[in-house]
Design an enzyme around this catalytic site. Sequence first.
Site, PDB file in Angstrom:
ATOM      1  N   CYS A 274       0.789  -1.238   0.000  1.00 54.16           N
ATOM      2  CA  CYS A 274       0.000   0.000   0.000  1.00 54.16           C
ATOM      3  C   CYS A 274       0.820   1.287   0.000  1.00 54.16           C
ATOM      4  CB  CYS A 274      -0.934  -0.002   1.210  1.00 54.16           C
ATOM      5  SG  CYS A 274      -2.103  -1.360   1.157  1.00 54.16           S
TER       6      CYS A 274
HETATM    7  N1  LIG Z   1      -2.165  -5.979   1.699  1.00 52.73           N
HETATM    8  C1  LIG Z   1      -2.661  -4.943   2.316  1.00 52.73           C
HETATM    9  O1  LIG Z   1      -2.240  -4.619   3.410  1.00 52.73           O
HETATM   10  C2  LIG Z   1      -3.797  -4.132   1.723  1.00 52.73           C
HETATM   11  C3  LIG Z   1      -4.570  -3.343   2.574  1.00 52.73           C
HETATM   12  C4  LIG Z   1      -5.594  -2.595   2.052  1.00 52.73           C
HETATM   13  C5  LIG Z   1      -5.850  -2.619   0.662  1.00 52.73           C
HETATM   14  N2  LIG Z   1      -5.063  -3.393  -0.148  1.00 52.73           N
HETATM   15  C6  LIG Z   1      -5.406  -3.410  -1.580  1.00 52.73           C
HETATM   16  O2  LIG Z   1      -6.111  -4.614  -1.841  1.00 52.73           O
HETATM   17  C7  LIG Z   1      -5.804  -5.096  -3.155  1.00 52.73           C
HETATM   18  C8  LIG Z   1      -5.297  -6.532  -3.067  1.00 52.73           C
HETATM   19  O3  LIG Z   1      -4.094  -6.526  -2.331  1.00 52.73           O
HETATM   20  P1  LIG Z   1      -3.510  -7.840  -1.671  1.00 52.73           P
HETATM   21  O4  LIG Z   1      -2.503  -7.378  -0.697  1.00 52.73           O
HETATM   22  O5  LIG Z   1      -4.602  -8.737  -1.191  1.00 52.73           O
HETATM   23  O6  LIG Z   1      -2.811  -8.510  -2.956  1.00 52.73           O
HETATM   24  P2  LIG Z   1      -2.265 -10.018  -3.078  1.00 52.73           P
HETATM   25  O7  LIG Z   1      -1.261  -9.986  -4.141  1.00 52.73           O
HETATM   26  O8  LIG Z   1      -1.942 -10.558  -1.743  1.00 52.73           O
HETATM   27  O9  LIG Z   1      -3.547 -10.833  -3.571  1.00 52.73           O
HETATM   28  C9  LIG Z   1      -4.166 -10.630  -4.798  1.00 52.73           C
HETATM   29  C10 LIG Z   1      -4.651 -11.974  -5.317  1.00 52.73           C
HETATM   30  O10 LIG Z   1      -5.370 -11.744  -6.528  1.00 52.73           O
HETATM   31  C11 LIG Z   1      -5.111 -12.837  -7.401  1.00 52.73           C
HETATM   32  N3  LIG Z   1      -5.468 -12.435  -8.758  1.00 52.73           N
HETATM   33  C12 LIG Z   1      -4.779 -11.642  -9.613  1.00 52.73           C
HETATM   34  N4  LIG Z   1      -5.480 -11.512 -10.759  1.00 52.73           N
HETATM   35  C13 LIG Z   1      -6.627 -12.205 -10.613  1.00 52.73           C
HETATM   36  C14 LIG Z   1      -7.750 -12.446 -11.435  1.00 52.73           C
HETATM   37  N5  LIG Z   1      -7.844 -11.920 -12.675  1.00 52.73           N
HETATM   38  N6  LIG Z   1      -8.740 -13.235 -10.973  1.00 52.73           N
HETATM   39  C15 LIG Z   1      -8.649 -13.794  -9.745  1.00 52.73           C
HETATM   40  N7  LIG Z   1      -7.608 -13.604  -8.913  1.00 52.73           N
HETATM   41  C16 LIG Z   1      -6.618 -12.811  -9.336  1.00 52.73           C
HETATM   42  C17 LIG Z   1      -3.648 -13.146  -7.182  1.00 52.73           C
HETATM   43  O11 LIG Z   1      -3.323 -14.462  -7.588  1.00 52.73           O
HETATM   44  C18 LIG Z   1      -3.545 -12.969  -5.655  1.00 52.73           C
HETATM   45  O12 LIG Z   1      -3.782 -14.185  -4.967  1.00 52.73           O
HETATM   46  C19 LIG Z   1      -4.790  -4.111  -3.720  1.00 52.73           C
HETATM   47  O13 LIG Z   1      -5.465  -3.156  -4.474  1.00 52.73           O
HETATM   48  C20 LIG Z   1      -4.210  -3.459  -2.497  1.00 52.73           C
HETATM   49  O14 LIG Z   1      -3.728  -2.165  -2.746  1.00 52.73           O
HETATM   50  C21 LIG Z   1      -4.072  -4.165   0.360  1.00 52.73           C
END
Ligand SMILES: NC(=O)c1ccc[n+]([C@@H]2O[C@H](COP(=O)([O-])OP(=O)(O)OC[C@H]3O[C@@H](n4cnc5c(N)ncnc54)[C@H](O)[C@@H]3O)[C@@H](O)[C@H]2O)c1
Length: 441
Positions: A274
Amino acid sequence: MQSVKRIVQKAENGSLTAAVIGLGYVGLPLALALADAGVKVIGVDVDPSKIRILSQGESYLTTAPSKRVAAAIASNRLVATTDHAAVASADATLIAVPTPLGAGRNPDMQFVETTVRAIAPHLKKGSLLSLESTVYPGATRETVLPILEAAGHEPGRDILVSYAPEREDPGNSNFALADIPKVLAGFDAASQEAANAVYRLISPSIREVSSLETAEAVKITENVFRAVNIALVNELKHIYGKMGVDIFEVVDAAATKPFGYMPFYPGPGLGGHCIPIDPFYLAWRARQLDTEARFVELAGEINSRQPEIVVETLERALKLHAGIELEGASVLMIGIAYKKNVNDLRESPGLEVMSLLRRAGAKAEYHDPWTPSVGLTRQYPELAGLASVPMEGLGKFEAAVIITDHDDIDYELLAAEIPLIVDSRGVYRNLDGRAAKIIRA
Ligand SMILES: NC(=O)c1ccc[n+]([C@@H]2O[C@H](COP(=O)([O-])OP(=O)(O)OC[C@H]3O[C@@H](n4cnc5c(N)ncnc54)[C@H](O)[C@@H]3O)[C@@H](O)[C@H]2O)c1
């Protein structure tokens, strides 16, 4: 309107089916929270290894324990699949896929776009589609809605749409999903009502805002606020360091003021999905609108310099206190994850520090109880396979560098056995340094 009533009713009587797309740090805890709230959850991810692990009732995330996954799978509250068509039976589909930076530090929306394209033909008429991924203000309207329309859905009528930014801090034991109010905007009143009903199941309260763009801006504002304040305190650290004043002591003392101040601590640089990324989404949007995000850009510049500053501090300290060069020195890095008590290496300054140490010719190893080894990363492929060394035989190291302030590290043992410690997290501010010389970085 009929469809809103159906979603509200199903949410209230426990017969709601929801799909969560993207089962990572955000999506998996979200899926588990929904399952715990009695929702039947279809978890979709493109990564077959994740689906295999989940289907066996296990987890790949320390923040989503296997016990909870096993219970959700065994009770059939959670099914995991790679098939996007499975959303066909969902009353609500929540998207939590990555939103990284692309070339030139510009937003890379390809995962959101690919996901919406893959599910659009299968979405049930009258269901809710909610985006949780962090995006720039305007992104839901500009990227998600046209794809729905191209698939023959009229937003607000055929498909209800909301933006519901995920605000979780994975690994934070004080605040889990169930403790964090949900900021929520519907495309229209019907979408808002349906989204409220779904998120009420897993959120302590809901803060409605007036537009999708406002909800997007709320999330970006929260993360810009952190990035700018961390940059400020990193800058203060250097100024005060020149005066012989310890920044951690200053921040701890300032934090006793009951109003008007919030503590931020300096560190070796930003990490995670983030804070190092989201501010650039705003900066990019600002440029598109012919304006500038000067604070944001400056914060990015200051924060991204921090890993180098840690290494430079170590280099000076080795010369001054041990009379040796960094080249050839035996250095133990404590922690490689980007923050304490997690195994998350994304954008971790630990990787940058390790890479700089090795490039400088230091014999650098790391100890991280949460990260037994480093996997393949795009930015540091040369570090793949590097493994955490045990906290034994510490006497061979000429210096240690504290990168991550994990709780389960014996900092006193470290300071008893290694003569020089460069501490970028202030862990020694309340500890006895024993024999070691402790240098702030
Ligand atoms: N990690 C954090 O602390 C956090 C906190 C708040 C918001 N976010 C936001 O949340 C979102 C996700 O972040 P995250 O940390 O969970 O990412 P991550 O990489 O841990 O997980 C994302 C998942 O999406 C999957 N994916 C990618 N393309 C896909 C598709 N077309 N169909 C299905 N699955 C698909 C990937 O394989 C992965 O498992 C981002 O926008 C991030 O900015 C993250």
